[in-house]
Design an enzyme around this catalytic site. Sequence first.
Site, mmCIF file in Angstrom:
data_model
loop_
_atom_site.group_PDB
_atom_site.id
_atom_site.type_symbol
_atom_site.label_atom_id
_atom_site.label_comp_id
_atom_site.label_asym_id
_atom_site.label_seq_id
_atom_site.Cartn_x
_atom_site.Cartn_y
_atom_site.Cartn_z
ATOM 1 N N LYS A 179 1.228 -9.803 16.581
ATOM 2 C CA LYS A 179 1.971 -10.919 16.019
ATOM 3 C C LYS A 179 1.597 -12.237 16.698
ATOM 4 C CE LYS A 179 4.119 -8.658 12.849
ATOM 5 N NZ LYS A 179 5.545 -8.757 12.559
ATOM 6 N N TYR A 227 2.043 -4.164 19.268
ATOM 7 C CA TYR A 227 2.776 -4.822 18.189
ATOM 8 C C TYR A 227 2.957 -6.306 18.488
ATOM 9 C CZ TYR A 227 6.792 -6.134 15.294
ATOM 10 O OH TYR A 227 7.628 -6.784 14.430
ATOM 11 N N ASP A 257 0.815 -1.217 0.000
ATOM 12 C CA ASP A 257 0.000 0.000 0.000
ATOM 13 C C ASP A 257 0.847 1.265 0.000
ATOM 14 O OD1 ASP A 257 0.969 0.187 2.578
ATOM 15 O OD2 ASP A 257 -0.995 0.168 3.554
ATOM 16 N N ALA A 291 3.379 -8.046 5.093
ATOM 17 C CA ALA A 291 2.779 -6.731 5.326
ATOM 18 C C ALA A 291 2.435 -6.567 6.803
ATOM 19 C CB ALA A 291 1.524 -6.573 4.469
#
Length: 305
Positions: A140, A136, A34, A70
């Site tokens: 994940k 974050y 993107d 991504a």
Amino acid sequence: MRDKRVLVTGGAGFIGSNLANSLAEHNEVVALDDGYLGTPENLNDDVEFVEASVVDEDLPTDVDVVFHLAALSSYAMHEDDPTRGARVNVEGFVNTVDQARQDGCDTVVYASTSSIYGSRTEPSPEDMDVTVHTGYEASKMARETYAEYFHNHYDLSLAGMRFFSVYQGYGGAEEHKGEYANVIAQFADDVANGRSPKLYGDGRQTRDFTHVSDIVSGLELAAEHRLQGVYNLGTGESYDFVTVVDMINDELGTDVEPEFVENPIPEDVYVHDTCADSAKMREATGWEPEIDFEEGIRRVCEQYK
């Protein structure tokens, strides 16, 4: 890997473009990005570029293998907007994998993170207990949990690769990341231009720095072996930031002193030390990192000579 059709999400970014360019030598590669952290300028002409987001519909997932890289890939990006972080990193993962599943793709290799191990000077194995302290890390871990779901429910093969401090330098595809680039790239650029690198605290925090070319080979091997589960990609050796600056000075023939500053990241969430135990990946595929740290520093500094 040869003669496959492959999708790399985040494919115009730092790691993604290195992977896409490598795969394109023997495969048909689509790089989807993107443009937030990537640029098509990173890609070779034989890579097909698609500008789109991983949360979009009708992604080009009619492929043999998906490499899902991504992500919003730092603590700061997530804390600025946790909802957006979850949307890209979690919803984007589920959306991409499910579209790939519907298109008949059963092999996915995706980016996880070594940050979930917290601060450890000893090598971290995949089976150790982990907790999350940041958005974050939570995103994940959510990927790894959804990957388990897709495997158990749909019999897909999904390999989560826990990267350890990936670097290349501004001479490669890392420059576009700017302030989000690995500290080695930032330190080298500072020293080469006579600026004092800013080191948090006393600069004795350590990282298992892994060259991007070794990450690329690990990703390709994970797909070729259709691995399932999570795997570390790291060297098993760590260096502190003061030593990194010293090595860069030695390589460039300079004598730029670092500046020690207060760490802007809260101490209770800052990962002070990392080190990989990559035995599981080595046993599964024979993967070994080939770029030792001295050679990696030489490559990072090469553009400044």
